[in-house]
Design a protein around this motif. Structure first.
Motif, PDB file in Angstrom:
ATOM      1  N   UNK A  26      49.853  12.651 -28.062  1.00  0.00           N
ATOM      2  CA  UNK A  26      51.050  12.589 -27.232  1.00  0.00           C
ATOM      3  C   UNK A  26      51.723  11.207 -27.323  1.00  0.00           C
ATOM      4  N   UNK A  27      52.934  11.195 -27.836  1.00  0.00           N
ATOM      5  CA  UNK A  27      53.624   9.921 -28.065  1.00  0.00           C
ATOM      6  C   UNK A  27      55.072  10.021 -27.607  1.00  0.00           C
ATOM      7  N   UNK A  28      55.609   8.878 -27.178  1.00  0.00           N
ATOM      8  CA  UNK A  28      56.996   8.874 -26.693  1.00  0.00           C
ATOM      9  C   UNK A  28      57.617   7.506 -26.906  1.00  0.00           C
ATOM     10  N   UNK A  29      58.925   7.527 -27.198  1.00  0.00           N
ATOM     11  CA  UNK A  29      59.641   6.281 -27.438  1.00  0.00           C
ATOM     12  C   UNK A  29      60.537   5.964 -26.236  1.00  0.00           C
ATOM     13  N   UNK A  30      60.535   4.738 -25.792  1.00  0.00           N
ATOM     14  CA  UNK A  30      61.397   4.292 -24.695  1.00  0.00           C
ATOM     15  C   UNK A  30      62.382   3.287 -25.282  1.00  0.00           C
ATOM     16  N   UNK A  31      63.629   3.720 -25.408  1.00  0.00           N
ATOM     17  CA  UNK A  31      64.628   2.932 -26.111  1.00  0.00           C
ATOM     18  C   UNK A  31      65.403   2.046 -25.133  1.00  0.00           C
ATOM     19  N   UNK A  32      65.206   0.746 -25.260  1.00  0.00           N
ATOM     20  CA  UNK A  32      65.792  -0.193 -24.290  1.00  0.00           C
ATOM     21  C   UNK A  32      67.325  -0.152 -24.327  1.00  0.00           C
ATOM     22  N   UNK A  33      67.894   0.058 -25.515  1.00  0.00           N
ATOM     23  CA  UNK A  33      69.359   0.129 -25.632  1.00  0.00           C
ATOM     24  C   UNK A  33      69.949   1.226 -24.762  1.00  0.00           C
ATOM     25  N   UNK A  34      69.278   2.374 -24.702  1.00  0.00           N
ATOM     26  CA  UNK A  34      69.860   3.446 -23.886  1.00  0.00           C
ATOM     27  C   UNK A  34      69.703   3.127 -22.396  1.00  0.00           C
ATOM     28  N   UNK A  35      68.642   2.417 -22.006  1.00  0.00           N
ATOM     29  CA  UNK A  35      68.516   1.970 -20.596  1.00  0.00           C
ATOM     30  C   UNK A  35      69.633   0.969 -20.275  1.00  0.00           C
ATOM     31  N   UNK A  36      69.908   0.099 -21.265  1.00  0.00           N
ATOM     32  CA  UNK A  36      70.964  -0.907 -21.055  1.00  0.00           C
ATOM     33  C   UNK A  36      72.318  -0.213 -20.854  1.00  0.00           C
ATOM     34  N   UNK A  37      72.574   0.834 -21.648  1.00  0.00           N
ATOM     35  CA  UNK A  37      73.848   1.548 -21.473  1.00  0.00           C
ATOM     36  C   UNK A  37      73.893   2.228 -20.113  1.00  0.00           C
ATOM     37  N   UNK A  81      49.626   9.007 -24.596  1.00  0.00           N
ATOM     38  CA  UNK A  81      48.633   8.260 -25.383  1.00  0.00           C
ATOM     39  C   UNK A  81      49.263   7.040 -26.075  1.00  0.00           C
ATOM     40  N   UNK A  82      50.394   7.266 -26.754  1.00  0.00           N
ATOM     41  CA  UNK A  82      51.051   6.140 -27.424  1.00  0.00           C
ATOM     42  C   UNK A  82      52.517   6.068 -26.992  1.00  0.00           C
ATOM     43  N   UNK A  83      52.869   4.992 -26.317  1.00  0.00           N
ATOM     44  CA  UNK A  83      54.268   4.771 -25.937  1.00  0.00           C
ATOM     45  C   UNK A  83      54.822   3.651 -26.797  1.00  0.00           C
ATOM     46  N   UNK A  84      56.086   3.788 -27.169  1.00  0.00           N
ATOM     47  CA  UNK A  84      56.699   2.710 -27.953  1.00  0.00           C
ATOM     48  C   UNK A  84      57.887   2.159 -27.179  1.00  0.00           C
ATOM     49  N   UNK A  85      57.857   0.844 -26.927  1.00  0.00           N
ATOM     50  CA  UNK A  85      59.009   0.182 -26.319  1.00  0.00           C
ATOM     51  C   UNK A  85      59.903  -0.247 -27.473  1.00  0.00           C
ATOM     52  N   UNK A  86      60.971   0.523 -27.673  1.00  0.00           N
ATOM     53  CA  UNK A  86      61.865   0.255 -28.792  1.00  0.00           C
ATOM     54  C   UNK A  86      62.954  -0.713 -28.322  1.00  0.00           C
ATOM     55  N   UNK A  87      62.653  -1.998 -28.453  1.00  0.00           N
ATOM     56  CA  UNK A  87      63.599  -3.044 -28.080  1.00  0.00           C
ATOM     57  C   UNK A  87      63.502  -4.155 -29.112  1.00  0.00           C
ATOM     58  N   UNK A  88      64.335  -5.158 -28.992  1.00  0.00           N
ATOM     59  CA  UNK A  88      64.289  -6.247 -29.979  1.00  0.00           C
ATOM     60  C   UNK A  88      63.097  -7.179 -29.698  1.00  0.00           C
ATOM     61  N   UNK A  89      62.814  -7.415 -28.413  1.00  0.00           N
ATOM     62  CA  UNK A  89      61.653  -8.242 -28.009  1.00  0.00           C
ATOM     63  C   UNK A  89      61.523  -9.475 -28.905  1.00  0.00           C
ATOM     64  N   UNK A  90      62.643 -10.161 -29.052  1.00  0.00           N
ATOM     65  CA  UNK A  90      62.701 -11.249 -30.040  1.00  0.00           C
ATOM     66  C   UNK A  90      62.099 -12.568 -29.567  1.00  0.00           C
ATOM     67  N   UNK A  91      61.929 -12.723 -28.253  1.00  0.00           N
ATOM     68  CA  UNK A  91      61.365 -14.009 -27.816  1.00  0.00           C
ATOM     69  C   UNK A  91      59.891 -13.850 -27.426  1.00  0.00           C
ATOM     70  N   UNK A  92      59.161 -14.937 -27.570  1.00  0.00           N
ATOM     71  CA  UNK A  92      57.735 -14.916 -27.215  1.00  0.00           C
ATOM     72  C   UNK A  92      57.587 -14.712 -25.704  1.00  0.00           C
ATOM     73  N   UNK A  93      58.546 -15.237 -24.960  1.00  0.00           N
ATOM     74  CA  UNK A  93      58.499 -15.080 -23.504  1.00  0.00           C
ATOM     75  C   UNK A  93      58.554 -13.591 -23.132  1.00  0.00           C
TER      76      UNK A  93
END
Ligand SMILES: Nc1ncnc2c1ncn2[C@@H]1O[C@H](COP(=O)(O)OP(=O)(O)OP(=O)(O)O)[C@@H](O)[C@H]1O
Length: 433
Positions: A26-37, A81-93
């Motif tokens: 069971x896997x699912x993607x959570x797309x940060x861009x669509x939350x932002x919109x 079981x596996x969730x993916x946070x699909x975001x840029x997550x570009x900073x270490x912070x």
């Protein structure tokens, strides 16, 4: 996911979800861009992504928090079981924040970075998907490209790629220019290693996959399942027509033919002027004690089994034989090799073809064993940025229908155009940021 815009993060994330779901994980993607919109970013231009834009930064932070909260809810309430946070997550912070949040909830994250400095590829990616993103609805494509490049430069100012030294304590995989170079760190579980192996095999060169069932067989005409019979006279006619159908669809492209080890697929492919490989893993679902019987005979001799199969066709295993789930498991190396290869034509059997088709078209398990895939039809799959385009090419050679609907032992279907199958799956492009 980690990476600058237009590095294929959403593409990779969606493929992982499709692959794991196909394997019943069971896997699912959570797309940060669509939350932002949804949080009201509207149609933002590049300035919105400036890290000094405090108001916009808050909206983006809220979007990330919402995605992570929903992910956790999904883990807890739906046994994910596996969730993916699909975001840029570009900073270490930002990554440390995700790491902390996950660890507080007893989840060990794996970071997957897509890094690229191949400007031609990045421009191609923008042209493929970004110009048609909801962010640029109604905006001239040239302006959209320019703005998107500016958006990337805003991210570049703060981007901290995963680092051999600074990130040595976290689990990650870093893909450099697709998979030219792959760096892995602290891969600890079997599932993590499966995902790493999968993403290492992905490529983005344009190519097509063709699927065909074998031509009508003697057993098809006699309504028997299984066996290793020859083609019928009409089946041979299909085999003579197949080279023209393929040429019509593939032009001069070079391709490789994969068949099963059974006579009927090899007879179907024998006129095709390409390299051929025979895979045991492509053999038809093993019907065990029912091999060589008609559905009517099975209903009469094994009424309990006949009913049980109709009730849960995906899980049902023929005594001494296989279930659809078993077939999916043995097809995994085929899928992995398909991901690595370029143009391939697979000549195989109804159940096997359903499983392969389900992988490419994201068909759920309860539907896939019931899909109609008629004889004497060539199916062309064209993988696109966010889905797969399907074209069906019918050979003008009549054949029996081997389709059996639920609750009957009769074969044949009411609709001839195979409406039970999915024709196209193209997900809406979403952006990760
Ligand atoms: N490993 C990769 N590196 C670079 N590009 C890739 C990779 N994998 C897929 N692509 C290409 O990326 C494009 C899709 O971009 P995608 O939307 O996934 O980017 P993204 O990184 O999620 O961007 P954003 O952060 O703006 O959402 C497709 O054209 C696909 O061919």
């Amino acid at each position: 996911m980690v990476g600058l815009p237009a590095r294929g993060k959403s593409f990779i994330a969606q493929k992982i979800v499709r692959y794991l779901s196909w394997l019943s994980i069971k896997a699912k993607c959570f797309n940060v861009g669509s939350y932002r919109r949804r949080a009201g970013s509207g149609h933002p231009n590049a300035e919105f992504f400036d890290f000094n834009n405090v108001q916009a930064f808050e909206i983006r932070q809220r979007a990330a928090e919402q995605a992570v909260t929903d992910m956790m809810k999904w883990y807890e309430e739906e046994n994910g079981v596996v969730a993916i946070i699909d975001g840029t997550n570009t900073t270490r912070e930002r990554r440390n924040w995700i790491l902390k949040y996950c660890r507080e909830h007893a989840i060990e994250p794996m970071f997957l970075e897509s890094w690229s400095d191949d400007m031609d590829m990045i421009l191609r990616n923008i042209s493929d998907v970004k110009k048609s993103s909801p962010d640029y609805e109604g905006i001239n494509p040239e302006l959209a490209t320019k703005d998107f490049l500016k958006r990337i430069s805003k991210y570049e100012k703060v981007y901290q790629p995963l680092d051999h030294e600074l990130d040595k304590n976290i689990t990650y995989v870093k893909l450099i220019n697709v998979a030219q170079e792959v760096i892995i760190n602290r891969i600890q579980t079997y599932l993590e290693s499966r995902v790493v192996f999968y993403v290492m095999n992905l490529h983005i060169r344009p190519r097509c996959i063709w699927l065909s069932r074998h031509g009508e067989s003697v057993y098809n005409v006699e309504k028997k399942i299984g066996g290793d019979s020859w083609l019928s006279e009409r089946g041979f006619r299909y085999s003579y027509k197949l080279p023209d159908l393929v040429k019509q669809s593939a032009g001069d492209a070079d391709l490789t033919i994969w068949t099963s080890t059974l006579v009927r697929t090899q007879q179907t492919a024998r006129e095709l002027p390409y390299k051929q490989l025979h895979w045991k893993a492509l053999d038809e679902l093993d019907a065990g004690v029912c091999d060589g019987m008609t559905y009517e005979e099975i209903e009469e001799k094994y009424p309990g089994d006949f009913k049980a199969r109709d009730e849960n066709k995906y899980e049902y295993r023929y005594p001494g034989g296989e279930s659809y789930r078993d077939v999916v498991i043995r097809l995994e190396p085929i899928i992995m090799e398909l991901e690595r290869q370029e143009n391939i034509l697979i000549v195989t059997h109804q159940a096997v073809l359903r499983c392969i088709y389900a992988y490419f078209m994201n068909v759920p398990q309860e539907e896939s064993p019931w899909m109609s895939i008629p004889l004497h039809t060539l199916i062309k799959l064209e993988p696109k940025a966010y889905g797969t385009k399907v074209t069906r090419i019918r050979a003008d050679v009549p054949a029996v229908s081997t389709y059996k609907e639920k609750g009957t032992s009769q074969v044949g279907e009411s609709t001839q155009d195979g409406t039970k199958s999915r024709n196209i799956l193209l997900n809406l492009p979403e952006s990760s940021n």
